[in-house]
Design an enzyme around this catalytic site. Sequence first.
Site, PDB file in Angstrom:
ATOM      1  N   ASP A  94      11.626  42.780  29.714  1.00 31.20           N
ATOM      2  CA  ASP A  94      11.811  44.054  29.350  1.00 31.20           C
ATOM      3  C   ASP A  94      12.996  44.216  28.585  1.00 31.20           C
ATOM      4  O   ASP A  94      13.143  44.790  27.576  1.00 31.20           O
ATOM      5  CB  ASP A  94      11.560  45.133  30.598  1.00 31.20           C
ATOM      6  CG  ASP A  94      12.448  44.870  31.934  1.00 31.20           C
ATOM      7  OD1 ASP A  94      13.221  43.669  31.964  1.00 31.20           O
ATOM      8  OD2 ASP A  94      12.412  45.328  32.757  1.00 31.20           O
ATOM      9  N   ASP A  97      20.055  42.099  29.548  1.00 27.53           N
ATOM     10  CA  ASP A  97      21.451  42.590  30.154  1.00 27.53           C
ATOM     11  C   ASP A  97      22.573  41.843  30.057  1.00 27.53           C
ATOM     12  O   ASP A  97      22.917  41.388  28.922  1.00 27.53           O
ATOM     13  CB  ASP A  97      21.008  43.417  31.214  1.00 27.53           C
ATOM     14  CG  ASP A  97      21.996  44.319  31.734  1.00 27.53           C
ATOM     15  OD1 ASP A  97      22.915  44.853  30.920  1.00 27.53           O
ATOM     16  OD2 ASP A  97      22.240  44.544  33.046  1.00 27.53           O
ATOM     17  N   VAL A 147      18.501  52.568  31.365  1.00 28.52           N
ATOM     18  CA  VAL A 147      17.049  53.169  30.670  1.00 28.52           C
ATOM     19  C   VAL A 147      16.010  52.759  31.697  1.00 28.52           C
ATOM     20  O   VAL A 147      16.035  51.760  32.275  1.00 28.52           O
ATOM     21  CB  VAL A 147      17.146  52.736  29.361  1.00 28.52           C
ATOM     22  CG1 VAL A 147      18.025  52.930  28.296  1.00 28.52           C
ATOM     23  CG2 VAL A 147      16.963  50.933  29.335  1.00 28.52           C
TER      24      VAL A 147
HETATM   25  P1  IMP Z   1      20.324  40.235  33.458  1.00 24.83           P
HETATM   26  O1  IMP Z   1      19.897  38.973  34.140  1.00 24.83           O
HETATM   27  O2  IMP Z   1      21.396  40.989  33.662  1.00 24.83           O
HETATM   28  O3  IMP Z   1      19.865  40.011  31.902  1.00 24.83           O
HETATM   29  O4  IMP Z   1      19.190  41.121  33.966  1.00 24.83           O
HETATM   30  C1  IMP Z   1      17.877  41.952  33.356  1.00 24.83           C
HETATM   31  C2  IMP Z   1      17.116  42.552  34.314  1.00 24.83           C
HETATM   32  O5  IMP Z   1      17.987  43.611  34.932  1.00 24.83           O
HETATM   33  C3  IMP Z   1      15.980  43.276  33.797  1.00 24.83           C
HETATM   34  O6  IMP Z   1      14.804  42.230  33.894  1.00 24.83           O
HETATM   35  C4  IMP Z   1      15.933  44.442  34.625  1.00 24.83           C
HETATM   36  O7  IMP Z   1      14.912  44.379  35.619  1.00 24.83           O
HETATM   37  C5  IMP Z   1      17.416  44.955  34.869  1.00 24.83           C
HETATM   38  N1  IMP Z   1      17.858  45.861  34.156  1.00 24.83           N
HETATM   39  C6  IMP Z   1      19.022  45.565  33.168  1.00 24.83           C
HETATM   40  N2  IMP Z   1      19.448  47.017  32.588  1.00 24.83           N
HETATM   41  C7  IMP Z   1      18.502  47.708  32.916  1.00 24.83           C
HETATM   42  C8  IMP Z   1      18.139  49.144  32.693  1.00 24.83           C
HETATM   43  O8  IMP Z   1      18.848  49.722  31.893  1.00 24.83           O
HETATM   44  N3  IMP Z   1      17.099  49.594  33.250  1.00 24.83           N
HETATM   45  C9  IMP Z   1      16.211  49.248  33.993  1.00 24.83           C
HETATM   46  N4  IMP Z   1      16.308  47.839  34.353  1.00 24.83           N
HETATM   47  C10 IMP Z   1      17.466  47.015  33.769  1.00 24.83           C
HETATM   48 MG    MG Z   2      13.302  43.076  35.577  1.00 27.14          MG
END
Ligand code: IMP
Ligand code: MG
Length: 171
Positions: A94, A97, A147
Site C-alpha cells: 500500500d 514509508d 493516511v
Molecule cells: P515501512 O516499512 O516503514 O516502509 O512501512 C510500511 C508499512 O507501514 C505499510 O505497509 C503500512 O502498513 C504502514 N504505514 C506507513 N505509513 C502509513 C500511513 O500513513 N497509514 C497507514 N499505514 C502506514
Molecule cells: Mg501494511
Amino acid sequence: MEVLIPAERIQTRVAELASEIARDYAGTPVTVVGILTGCLVFTADLIRHINLPLRVAFVTASSYRGMVTLPGKLEIRDELLPDITGRHILLLDDILDTGKTLTRVVAHLIDKGAASVKVGVLLRKMGRQEVPFEPDYVGFTIPDKFVVGYGLDFNDEYRHLPYVGVLPSAG
Ligand code: IMP
Ligand code: MG
C-alpha cells in the site's frame, strides 16, 4: 475526514500503472505478490487491468515498530506463498514509508528463488525513507501525513474507504 486522493483519481492512476506494467513485462508471465493486509484493495483493482499471464499470491509482514523490546523487528510469514522458483515477481504494498518492509520482503523473495522482483506501491511518503529503496511503480507521492483508506488502516479500521484520506487526529 480530509480526502487526499479521491476514488476516481485512484482508479485512473491504477489503470495507468497496469498498462505500464503490462508494457514492461511484454507478455512475460508474472506472479503478483501482495503484502497483507494493506495491499488488498490496490492488488484487487490493479490485477483486473493487467493484461499478462498472471498468478496472485500473498505474504504477511508485521512490524513491531514502537515496541521497546523489539525495535524495528519485522516478521514475514509466507505460508500462503506457492513455489516461486524462477518466477518473475511483482511485489505490491500500500505505501512506502521507511522502506524497511519492502527491502526485507524483496530479499526474502529472492532468497526463495524468484527470477526477478519488481515493486509497486500505491503511495510513497515524502521525507520518511530510512533505507535506500527505489520502487518500480508508484501511484502517488504524498506528504508526510498519516493516511487511511483504500487498504490503509489505523488500528485495522478504515481499510474499506474507496479514497485515501488524512485522519483528523493523527494527521
Ligand atoms: P515501512 O516499512 O516503514 O516502509 O512501512 C510500511 C508499512 O507501514 C505499510 O505497509 C503500512 O502498513 C504502514 N504505514 C506507513 N505509513 C502509513 C500511513 O500513513 N497509514 C497507514 N499505514 C502506514
Ligand atoms: Mg501494511
